[in-house]
Design a protein around this motif. Structure first.
Motif, mmCIF file in Angstrom:
data_model
loop_
_atom_site.group_PDB
_atom_site.id
_atom_site.type_symbol
_atom_site.label_atom_id
_atom_site.label_comp_id
_atom_site.label_asym_id
_atom_site.label_seq_id
_atom_site.Cartn_x
_atom_site.Cartn_y
_atom_site.Cartn_z
ATOM 1 N N LYS A 41 23.386 35.232 27.830
ATOM 2 C CA LYS A 41 23.847 36.634 27.576
ATOM 3 C C LYS A 41 25.259 36.774 27.285
ATOM 4 O O LYS A 41 25.990 36.024 28.024
ATOM 5 C CB LYS A 41 23.400 37.295 28.948
ATOM 6 N N GLU A 59 26.205 47.200 21.457
ATOM 7 C CA GLU A 59 24.949 46.909 20.990
ATOM 8 C C GLU A 59 24.699 45.432 21.448
ATOM 9 O O GLU A 59 23.579 44.958 21.729
ATOM 10 C CB GLU A 59 24.859 46.727 19.619
ATOM 11 N N VAL A 60 25.713 44.518 21.822
ATOM 12 C CA VAL A 60 25.278 42.907 22.010
ATOM 13 C C VAL A 60 25.336 42.740 23.461
ATOM 14 O O VAL A 60 24.793 41.786 23.974
ATOM 15 C CB VAL A 60 26.154 42.052 21.250
ATOM 16 N N LYS A 63 22.809 40.990 26.047
ATOM 17 C CA LYS A 63 21.904 40.300 25.074
ATOM 18 C C LYS A 63 22.046 38.967 24.699
ATOM 19 O O LYS A 63 23.509 38.645 24.797
ATOM 20 C CB LYS A 63 21.272 41.276 24.055
ATOM 21 N N SER A 64 21.281 38.308 24.290
ATOM 22 C CA SER A 64 21.534 36.974 23.891
ATOM 23 C C SER A 64 21.979 37.011 22.054
ATOM 24 O O SER A 64 21.351 38.068 21.215
ATOM 25 C CB SER A 64 20.417 36.004 23.676
ATOM 26 N N LEU A 66 20.541 35.305 20.038
ATOM 27 C CA LEU A 66 19.426 34.998 19.487
ATOM 28 C C LEU A 66 18.680 36.469 19.210
ATOM 29 O O LEU A 66 17.820 36.683 18.116
ATOM 30 C CB LEU A 66 18.686 34.228 20.061
ATOM 31 N N ASP A 67 18.895 37.290 19.830
ATOM 32 C CA ASP A 67 18.376 38.713 19.650
ATOM 33 C C ASP A 67 18.679 39.328 18.580
ATOM 34 O O ASP A 67 18.201 40.523 18.310
ATOM 35 C CB ASP A 67 18.667 39.570 20.969
ATOM 36 N N PHE A 68 19.996 38.909 17.966
ATOM 37 C CA PHE A 68 20.435 39.575 16.608
ATOM 38 C C PHE A 68 20.448 38.726 15.642
ATOM 39 O O PHE A 68 20.967 39.334 14.391
ATOM 40 C CB PHE A 68 21.798 39.857 17.112
ATOM 41 N N ASP A 69 19.688 37.486 15.609
ATOM 42 C CA ASP A 69 19.671 36.900 14.207
ATOM 43 C C ASP A 69 20.842 36.371 13.648
ATOM 44 O O ASP A 69 21.012 36.270 12.518
ATOM 45 C CB ASP A 69 18.773 37.410 13.443
#
Length: 135
Positions: A41, A59-60, A63-64, A66-69
């Motif tokens: 995270k 926004e980030v 989160k990981s 990977l959640d944002f491609d």
């Protein structure tokens, strides 16, 4: 694994520590992030990271990546190796990763990372630069 404990510096002793280190992190021209090693995270990103990737801190954080491609599918094995090496060795230096901006545009990030212990948690401190033009 190597663990670095946060040490008191002259800035800590002067009472400037939190503001000073926050300013240095946020205004650094290197693309920087703080990520929890246990779950990947994102805890903090600096202004250069925001410009490079195109996402806001709000926004980030929490989160990981990977959640944002941000990591194309063909780079996921390199990401997994990155985390394995950080767990085993506590640091990596000057590794190239082909990532994606919010727009989908690819770019090459030259990354160095260290694992440090902060408040009992293992945190990845990463610093990188966009070297797309070099490749």
């Amino acid at each position: 694994m190597m663990n670095k404990q946060r040490k008191k510096t002259p800035a800590h002793n002067s009472g400037l520590s939190d503001d000073l280190f926050s300013t240095i992190f946020m205004r650094n021209t290197a693309i920087m992030s703080l990520v929890r090693l246990s779950d990947g995270k994102i805890l903090a990103v600096n202004e250069a990271w925001i410009r490079a990737f195109g996402y806001s801190s709000e926004e980030v954080c929490g989160k990981s990546a990977l959640d944002f491609d941000l990591w194309p599918a063909h780079e996921i094995p390199k990401r997994n190796a990155l985390y394995r090496d950080l767990r085993e060795r506590g640091r990596i230096k000057d590794r190239e990763f082909r990532l994606r901006r919010r727009t989908g545009e690819p770019f090459v990030l030259l990354l160095s990372s260290d694992v440090v212990s902060i408040a009992g948690e293992q945190i990845i401190v990463s610093s990188g630069m966009d070297i797309t033009e070099r490749n």
